[in-house]
Motif scaffolding. Structure first.
Motif, short mmCIF file in Angstrom:
data_model
loop_
_atom_site.label_atom_id
_atom_site.label_comp_id
_atom_site.label_asym_id
_atom_site.label_seq_id
_atom_site.Cartn_x
_atom_site.Cartn_y
_atom_site.Cartn_z
N GLU A 104 40.81 96.11 -45.69
CA GLU A 104 40.16 95.89 -44.39
C GLU A 104 38.79 96.55 -44.33
O GLU A 104 37.83 95.98 -43.77
CB GLU A 104 41.05 96.42 -43.26
CG GLU A 104 42.30 95.62 -43.02
CD GLU A 104 43.47 96.09 -43.89
OE1 GLU A 104 43.21 96.80 -44.89
OE2 GLU A 104 44.61 95.74 -43.57
N VAL A 105 38.68 97.75 -44.89
CA VAL A 105 37.39 98.45 -44.89
C VAL A 105 36.39 97.69 -45.76
O VAL A 105 35.21 97.55 -45.41
CB VAL A 105 37.55 99.90 -45.38
CG1 VAL A 105 36.18 100.55 -45.59
CG2 VAL A 105 38.36 100.71 -44.37
N ALA A 106 36.86 97.15 -46.93
CA ALA A 106 35.97 96.40 -47.80
C ALA A 106 35.41 95.17 -47.09
O ALA A 106 34.21 94.87 -47.18
CB ALA A 106 36.71 95.99 -49.07
N GLU A 107 36.27 94.47 -46.35
CA GLU A 107 35.80 93.29 -45.62
C GLU A 107 34.78 93.67 -44.55
O GLU A 107 33.74 93.00 -44.39
CB GLU A 107 36.99 92.58 -44.97
CG GLU A 107 37.97 91.97 -45.98
CD GLU A 107 39.21 91.39 -45.31
OE1 GLU A 107 39.38 91.65 -44.08
OE2 GLU A 107 39.99 90.70 -45.98
N THR A 108 35.02 94.74 -43.86
CA THR A 108 34.11 95.16 -42.80
C THR A 108 32.81 95.71 -43.38
O THR A 108 31.73 95.51 -42.79
CB THR A 108 34.78 96.22 -41.91
OG1 THR A 108 36.06 95.74 -41.49
CG2 THR A 108 33.93 96.51 -40.69
N GLN A 109 32.89 96.39 -44.52
CA GLN A 109 31.67 96.86 -45.18
C GLN A 109 30.77 95.67 -45.53
O GLN A 109 29.55 95.70 -45.31
CB GLN A 109 32.03 97.64 -46.45
CG GLN A 109 32.61 99.02 -46.18
CD GLN A 109 33.10 99.70 -47.46
OE1 GLN A 109 33.45 99.03 -48.44
NE2 GLN A 109 33.13 101.02 -47.44
N GLY A 110 31.39 94.62 -46.08
CA GLY A 110 30.61 93.43 -46.42
C GLY A 110 30.01 92.79 -45.18
O GLY A 110 28.84 92.36 -45.18
N GLN A 111 30.79 92.71 -44.11
CA GLN A 111 30.27 92.14 -42.87
C GLN A 111 29.09 92.93 -42.34
O GLN A 111 28.10 92.37 -41.86
CB GLN A 111 31.39 92.10 -41.82
CG GLN A 111 32.53 91.13 -42.15
CD GLN A 111 33.71 91.29 -41.22
OE1 GLN A 111 33.67 92.07 -40.26
NE2 GLN A 111 34.79 90.56 -41.49
N LEU A 112 29.16 94.26 -42.43
CA LEU A 112 28.07 95.09 -41.92
C LEU A 112 26.81 94.92 -42.75
O LEU A 112 25.70 94.84 -42.20
CB LEU A 112 28.49 96.56 -41.89
CG LEU A 112 27.40 97.55 -41.45
CD1 LEU A 112 26.92 97.24 -40.04
CD2 LEU A 112 27.89 98.99 -41.53
N ILE A 113 26.97 94.86 -44.07
CA ILE A 113 25.79 94.71 -44.93
C ILE A 113 25.09 93.39 -44.63
O ILE A 113 23.86 93.33 -44.48
CB ILE A 113 26.21 94.79 -46.41
CG1 ILE A 113 26.67 96.23 -46.74
CG2 ILE A 113 25.05 94.39 -47.32
CD1 ILE A 113 27.29 96.38 -48.11
#
Length: 362
Positions: A104-113
């Motif tokens: 979940e954190v990986a997906e959100t990190q990508g969304q933020l970038i």
């Protein structure tokens, strides 16, 4: 002979013995010059009526100060990648404790970038060059991704570094940071273990103060008030404390009431789980003539207080009838009256001078 005369008469054999001593006749051991008074540590005070506090003794158990204790747990399902802190470590706020990895954190990190890069492009064009809806969408998408990562437990600093590093940082790993300073008292997990949200990985305790839970009979506990002074006896030392609160519920099994005591613990003398003795001072409504306990000495098995004599630097022993000693103060029932100057400190030094004089020593 009346009861009030008893202390004076009881002291007559002592005075007769002292007067019969050649050393006493030659020189009065209780006549001191200012230098000798200072060397003996003699302090004179005036006898007065005071409220003598009572003291309640009860066993107590040391507990962590819950107001200074923090549980550190992930807010999203994660896997432990590496341990950064271990049991017993003292950490400061912001110290990395463990490295975790989450899908979940990986997906959100990508969304933020992606959202941050999109926002940078839209912001560089300006609100006049793009529609208001496009401008607001880009801003909201970036802020939502940022807020989601913060909800997962990432700090502003971690999020800023993520944006700076770009797409290579969207691997789902992140460090769980210490929210406050303290000592690690629990760390029950293994590297590689999958951790569910909310499961405590660390307990951080600030040991600058601890709680002592004393249990009293309901009738006794009713006399204890918030703020009452407490002495906690542990490891041969006496530590000051104060009553934080008294429970308003009686334990059904022990029929006792819990009293919570806060004790400063800067020297790290107390640890959770230890058994100690608590002495709670309870103000009494009765007033008595009283002197510090150290002002009363035994001469010829008679409780005695030294008072100021007629000549400068002269002291006299006076037999007294004493009552209870509470909070370091001994009640005086008979022998001397209020307003009499007495030796508050240094009574043992005067007693020693009498004994040496009886032995013919200087």
């Amino acid at each position: 002979m009346t009861l009030r005369q008893t202390p004076r008469i009881l002291l007559l054999p002592l005075l007769a013995l002292m007067a019969a001593s050649p050393a006493f006749a030659a020189t009065n051991p209780l006549l001191l010059d200012p230098a000798a008074i200072k060397a003996a540590g003699i302090v004179v005070d005036t006898l007065a009526v005071r409220t003598v506090s009572d003291q309640v003794k009860a066993p107590g158990e040391v507990k962590v100060d819950a107001y200074n204790t923090v549980l550190v747990s992930p807010r999203v399902a994660s896997q432990v990648i590496a341990r950064k802190a271990k049991l017993g470590d003292i950490v400061t706020a912001g110290t990395p404790l463990v490295v975790l990895s989450s899908v979940e954190v990986a997906e959100t990190q990508g969304q933020l970038i992606v959202a941050s890069q999109d926002w940078q492009r839209v912001a560089s064009l300006g609100a006049q060059a793009v529609s208001a809806r496009r401008y607001n969408e880009a801003l909201v998408q970036r802020d939502q991704a940022r807020a989601k990562l913060k909800a997962y437990g990432l700090s502003d600093g971690q999020i800023a570094r993520l944006i700076k590093r770009g797409s290579s940082a969207a691997d789902g790993s992140f460090e769980l940071l210490a929210p406050s300073a303290g000592r690690v008292t629990t760390d029950d997990f293994l590297v590689g273990e999958r951790i569910e949200p909310g499961r405590p990985l660390f307990t951080l305790v600030s040991e600058s103060s601890v709680w002592v839970e004393a249990r009293l009979a309901p009738a006794v506990a009713a006399q204890v008030n918030e703020g009452d002074a407490v002495t906690v006896v542990a490891h041969g030392a006496e530590l000051p404390g104060k009553v934080l609160q008294r429970s308003h519920q009686t334990d059904e099994k022990t029929r006792t009431v819990a009293v919570r005591i806060q004790v400063p613990n800067a020297s790290d003398q107390l640890h959770a789980g230890e058994l100690v003795e608590s002495r709670i001072a309870i103000a009494s409504t009765s007033r008595h003539l009283a002197v510090p306990a150290e002002a009363v000495v035994l001469l010829q098995n008679q409780a005695t207080v030294f008072v100021r004599g007629k000549a400068p630097g002269e002291f006299e022993p006076v037999a007294v009838e004493v009552g209870d000693t509470r909070g370091g103060w001994t009640a005086i029932k008979q022998g001397i009256s209020a307003g009499v100057p007495y030796v508050r400190q240094g009574a043992f030094a005067l007693k020693a001078r009498i004994l040496r004089s009886q032995l013919g020593e200087d």
